[in-house]
Enzyme design. Structure first.
Site, PDB file in Angstrom:
ATOM      1  N   LYS A 136       0.847  -1.197   0.000  1.00 32.99           N
ATOM      2  CA  LYS A 136       0.000   0.000   0.000  1.00 32.99           C
ATOM      3  C   LYS A 136       0.888   1.255   0.000  1.00 32.99           C
ATOM      4  O   LYS A 136       1.939   1.279   0.661  1.00 32.99           O
ATOM      5  CB  LYS A 136      -0.891  -0.032   1.255  1.00 32.99           C
ATOM      6  N   SER A 177      -9.897   2.296   2.798  1.00 29.83           N
ATOM      7  CA  SER A 177      -8.931   2.972   1.975  1.00 29.83           C
ATOM      8  C   SER A 177      -7.976   2.066   1.208  1.00 29.83           C
ATOM      9  O   SER A 177      -7.417   2.476   0.204  1.00 29.83           O
ATOM     10  CB  SER A 177      -8.099   3.907   2.869  1.00 29.83           C
ATOM     11  N   SER A 180     -10.374  -0.009   7.000  1.00 26.41           N
ATOM     12  CA  SER A 180      -9.731   0.122   5.694  1.00 26.41           C
ATOM     13  C   SER A 180      -9.090  -1.135   5.141  1.00 26.41           C
ATOM     14  O   SER A 180      -8.693  -1.169   3.983  1.00 26.41           O
ATOM     15  CB  SER A 180      -8.667   1.233   5.740  1.00 26.41           C
TER      16      SER A 180
END
Lengths: 507, 494
Positions: free
Chosen positions: B78, B158, B182
């Site tokens: 990420k 997210s 998330s």
């Protein structure tokens, strides 16, 4: 056990400043920021070395790099605890760090990590002696640990500002007093005392010039008697509106700023105006304070607990260990000097003013075995000589053992006090040992009565007219003493010479 | 071997050890898949050269015979993780061009274990969002589509890029971070497994901070077993993170027996929300039955402060964020606005932050600044902290009464269309309704794909475990996974 608490001294009278209409008193509280003496910063491993190349002592976390996290430096915590103990303060086993949020280029994280809600040290006190036999106990409200900011430099380039982050994140102790200080001199004496204690403790190097010790001073004025009412009731309403003068790093400026600020406030109040609570800066060049920001412009720091740090928990056993290893502090040392060595209050103050002087003095005593004489020699001869050469005690060319020898030689009548001064000078300039000097230079005092008698007999025999005069007027016997001293090159023990002359002349 | 990219970590590990394939082959297959998947918007910084170097090194280690489980496994990272020398910009313009000189502890541990980084994955800006639409790179897209529809769906957020990449077999697994859901919400939207460990399990060092007291990294994988393997490699004490726990990490994979007989599964009454789609409710019931059939005991439980969780979360998270994001000021790194003649430091701050932050980030910075401001601190922030303590107490009491895990839906709906909720922040925030409590209480939570909705879109169930007992939680999730038998894959359209 020896009671080391100094005798209760009367408190100094508050400074009175006469206004145009009436007399006013001052009320002062201080926030002293002391840089913690440690090798590494409060939350990073970066060095705290002063004077390094700009931006060379900066860890990623100091620069506020993304994802970087603070980790508490235990050495800084120990120093804060040590300082708290030195100020007879309550140590909080549970404290916590908060973020104080504001924007400035030398504050890379956008917040300072501080301790608003739960400081590590609570209430304590400091005895501030004024040197005239009076002393005031100033209450300490708290000490908390926080990060220092970096340095913005605006005068290197006409269009750009530069930032040096070397100091960013260095540990500070903010020592907050109650409004117990009653005049400019007291304020300076208070800072000096804190400095002295921290130097004894080794928790701050006390270097004000480098900004390692600096103070924010809260000043207000009040009617005579109002302060006492505040102390009785705790109601700040009896006190005037305070102004905070920020960031002063000189005792002289602190006094001048307070003096100026008091007069400014008096002029406002007597002119029918109202003092605005605000933050002010002292302009040393102009000798005046000026407004930095008003209460309305005050930052909203949005304090909240720093979620990157767990609450700081320390153990009583650890605190006890630090307490057990605390050095002797100035008040106790002074009391001991007075008690053990019979020194005057003044001499004891002078000799304990800094740790090096006290160490030196005690080393002299170890050799000389006479505290009072040692104190006289250290204070009068050594300090004077060092001052002339602009040298500090640590650079003294004469060692404590050497000075101790001189005192010892005088005490044992081996040399006179006057010769002692000569020996001191030789030893100071050459580094030679006093015993050796006295021996080699033949400076030993002659106490051999036989030798002195011979010299007296010779002079009496050679000066019959003087003998007659002296026998008529015994005051003139001094002439014979002088002659004997001259004949013996000043080495004869004057007391012995005097006795023999008196006897031989039949006076 | 064919379809190398479809392998799980466990399968790939075994194949690598047996010599059936190499990390270089696996990595090349993934890089090829990534090249063909730009339409998904999952990978935002590709690092094929680093990947190939690490793959070769991993093959050497595997040959030498002492390779850990993650060795040679191609993964995506990420964008919130700082990766040394590689763009790490938290999907924000304000970190444009930022290439850190350090590697986050978690990505560093994966690297040390021999995992192969393929590149950086899309996400909501600073991890603020539930649809991946707040990203400066543009949104990632869910590889799943509703049956008979070509409408682009959100992969959730997210960690939307991570979810999309794993679901589309662009990588074998990915790292995610979870502040309010998330990891778990995008995992549920894309039919994969997402584990949020106990707060303090994974070091936060080197992960761009959103809300420090809530942020936690975790694995996003195709199976529960993979979550166990990768999670173990990511966790562990880190002295550089003061909130990191000094606790041993057990061998999670060894704990996957699938035996949950006698375990007590709590079904919290308060999670039965008004207006909850019937499909979600049905799935939840089905999940409970499956666990019961596997020998667990079901127990209705009460978590009375649940209804305050979302408001408390949306006070605490923005408060911390407003402070954490103060460092993005244009002074030292990342984006700095062009200044006009005569502009000073204030203009530099204002323009840099106005241009560098997206709308959602600005909204949260403003909310956070407001709730911390003098006069409002007690009414909002302090109150939210108290609520948080009560929520934690709710869980503590339930666990103290013998509940081993709690079963809830992972999300209130299946993946929604991109653009659908973007202009309605409150609607968007409701996505986190089942997940934020877990962050507020610092507990481990896992999302397991458990079925498809009527449109053929994946739905997930969430299991919440006792603190520090990820192993037990993973085993319960493993039993659920076995029972659910979720094997559906999105049809390739990209």
């Amino acid at each position: 056990m020896l009671d080391l608490t100094p005798d209760e001294k009367p408190t100094p009278k508050p400074k009175i400043i006469p206004g145009a209409k009436q007399d006013w008193e001052l009320v002062i509280g201080m926030e002293v920021h002391a840089q913690v003496s440690t090798r590494a910063k409060l939350f990073s491993g970066a060095s705290t070395q002063f004077g390094s190349e700009p931006n060379s002592n900066v860890a990623f976390v100091d620069a506020g790099m993304p994802g970087m996290l603070p980790v508490i430096n235990e050495a800084c915590v120990a120093q804060a605890v040590r300082t708290g103990l030195g100020l007879k303060a309550e140590i909080h086993l549970n404290s916590a760090f908060d973020r104080k949020n504001y924007f400035y280029p030398d504050l890379p994280q956008g917040y300072q990590i501080s301790q608003l809600y739960h400081p590590i040290v609570g209430e304590g006190e400091v005895l501030v002696e004024m040197g005239d036999g009076t002393a005031r106990t100033v209450r300490i409200e708290r000490i908390h640990l926080e990060q220092d900011a970096g340095k913005s430099i605006h005068d290197m380039d006409p269009a750009m500002s530069f930032v040096d982050l070397n100091r960013t994140g260095v540990a500070l102790m903010e020592i907050v007093s109650r409004p117990d200080i009653r005049g400019p001199e007291e304020a300076a004496a208070y800072v000096s005392k804190l400095r002295q204690i921290m130097l004894y403790l080794g928790t701050c190097d006390g270097n004000m010039q480098n900004g390692n010790l600096r103070a924010d001073v809260n000043v207000s004025i009040c009617q005579p008697g109002a302060y006492e009412k505040y102390r009785e009731t705790g109601d700040f309403g009896y006190l005037g509106t305070r102004c905070e003068i920020k960031n002063m790093n000189s005792l002289r400026f602190i006094q001048a700023a307070i003096e100026y600020e008091a007069r400014r406030q008096i002029a406002i109040v007597e002119g029918g105006g109202k003092v605005d609570q605000e933050t002010r800066l002292y302009d040393a060049d102009k000798g005046e304070t000026r407004s930095m920001r008003s209460k309305e412009e005050a930052h909203d720091y949005r304090y909240f607990p720093d979620p990157d740090l767990l609450p700081l928990e320390i153990e009583q056993a650890w605190v006890d260990e630090i307490a057990a290893n605390l050095p002797e502090l100035p008040d106790a040392k002074k009391a001991r000097f007075i008690g053990d060595y019979g020194l005057s209050d003044y001499d004891a103050s002078v000799l304990t003013a800094d740790l090096e002087a006290a160490h030196y003095f005690e080393s002299v005593v170890a050799e000389a075995k006479d505290g009072k004489s040692a104190a006289n020699w250290v204070i009068n001869e050594l300090f004077g000589r060092l001052k002339k050469d602009e040298k500090s005690i640590t650079d003294s060319p004469i060692t404590p053992a050497q000075l101790g020898q001189i005192v010892k030689l005088i005490k044992s009548d081996a040399i006179s006090g006057k010769i002692g001064k000569d020996v001191f000078e030789i030893s100071y300039t050459t580094g030679r040992d006093p015993e050796e000097i006295v021996e080699t230079e033949g400076m030993k005092q002659v106490t051999d009565t036989g030798a002195i008698e011979t010299a007296v007999d010779e002079i009496i025999a050679a000066n019959p007219a003087q003998v007659e005069k002296a026998q008529a007027n015994p005051k003139l016997a001094g002439w014979f003493v002088g002659q004997v001293m001259k004949a013996t090159g000043g080495k004869a023990n004057p007391k012995v010479v005097n006795e023999i002359v008196t006897a031989k002349l039949g006076l | 071997m064919s379809d190398l990219t479809k392998l799980t970590i466990a399968e790939a590990r075994d194949a690598l050890r047996k010599g059936d394939t190499t990390s270089v082959e696996l990595t090349e297959a993934c890089l090829t898949a990534i090249e063909g998947a730009d339409a998904l918007g999952a990978f935002v910084h590709k690092t094929p050269e680093i990947a190939m170097d690490r793959a070769k090194a991993a093959d050497e280690r595997i040959k030498a015979g002492d390779a850990p489980a993650m060795c040679g496994i191609p993964v995506g990272i990420k964008d919130l993780f700082c990766t040394e020398g590689v763009d790490s910009q938290a999907a924000s313009k304000i970190l444009e061009g930022f290439k850190p000189k350090y590697e986050s502890t978690v990505s560093g541990q994966l690297k040390d274990a021999g995992a192969v980084m393929l590149g950086k994955l899309n996400m909501d800006e600073f991890a603020m969002g539930s649809s991946n639409e707040t990203s400066v790179y543009g949104n990632a897209v869910n590889p799943w589509r509703a049956e008979g529809s070509a409408e682009a769906l959100t992969p959730g957020g997210s960690s939307g890029g991570s979810a999309s990449a794993v679901a589309a077999d662009l990588c074998l697994a990915a790292t995610g971070t979870d502040t309010g859901g998330s990891i778990r919400q995008p995992a549920a939207f894309t039919g994969i497994v997402g584990l949020k460990p106990t707060y303090g399990r994974c070091s936060r060092w080197g992960i761009v901070a959103f809300a420090s007291s809530l942020d936690q990294a975790g694995p996003m994988t195709k199976t529960v077993r993979d979550a166990a393997i990768m999670g173990q490699a990511m966790m562990g004490h880190d002295p550089k993170d003061s909130t990191s726990a000094d606790r041993a990490v057990p061998d999670f994979e060894a704990m996957l027996t699938g035996d949950i007989r006698g375990k007590v599964i709590g079904i919290p009454t308060e999670y039965r929300m008004d207006g909850m789609p019937a499909e979600i409710e049905a799935l939840w019931e089905k999940g409970a039955e499956m666990l019961q059939d596997a020998g667990a005991e079901l127990r209705q439980i009460s978590l009375p402060h649940t209804k305050y969780a979302l408001p408390a979360y949306y006070v605490i998270a923005p408060a911390e964020a407003s402070s954490n994001l103060a460092r993005y000021d244009g002074v030292r790194f990342g984006y700095r606005a062009k200044l006009d003649q005569g502009d000073g430091i204030t203009e530099m701050y204002e323009k840099t932050r106005a241009e560098g932050f997206g709308a959602e980030v600005k909204r949260r910075v403003m909310v956070g600044t407001y709730v911390l401001s003098a006069g409002f601190y007690d009414a909002y922030y302090n109150r939210a902290r108290k609520v948080r303590a009560l929520i934690k107490r709710d869980f503590d009491m339930v666990f103290a009464e013998g509940v081993d895990a709690i079963l809830t839906p992972a999300t209130p709906s299946a993946a929604f269309e991109l653009g659908q909720s973007f202009d309605d922040p409150v609607q968007m925030y409701l996505n986190d309704v089942f997940t934020v409590t877990v962050n507020l209480a610092g507990l481990p939570g896992i999302s397991v794909p458990a079925g498809l909705d009527a449109k053929g879109l994946p739905l997930g169930l969430q299991l919440i475990g006792r603190p520090w007992e990820e192993g037990d939680l993973l085993n319960t999730a493993y039993a659920l996974e076995n029972a659910a038998g979720f094997v559906a894959k999105p049809g390739k359209w990209w």
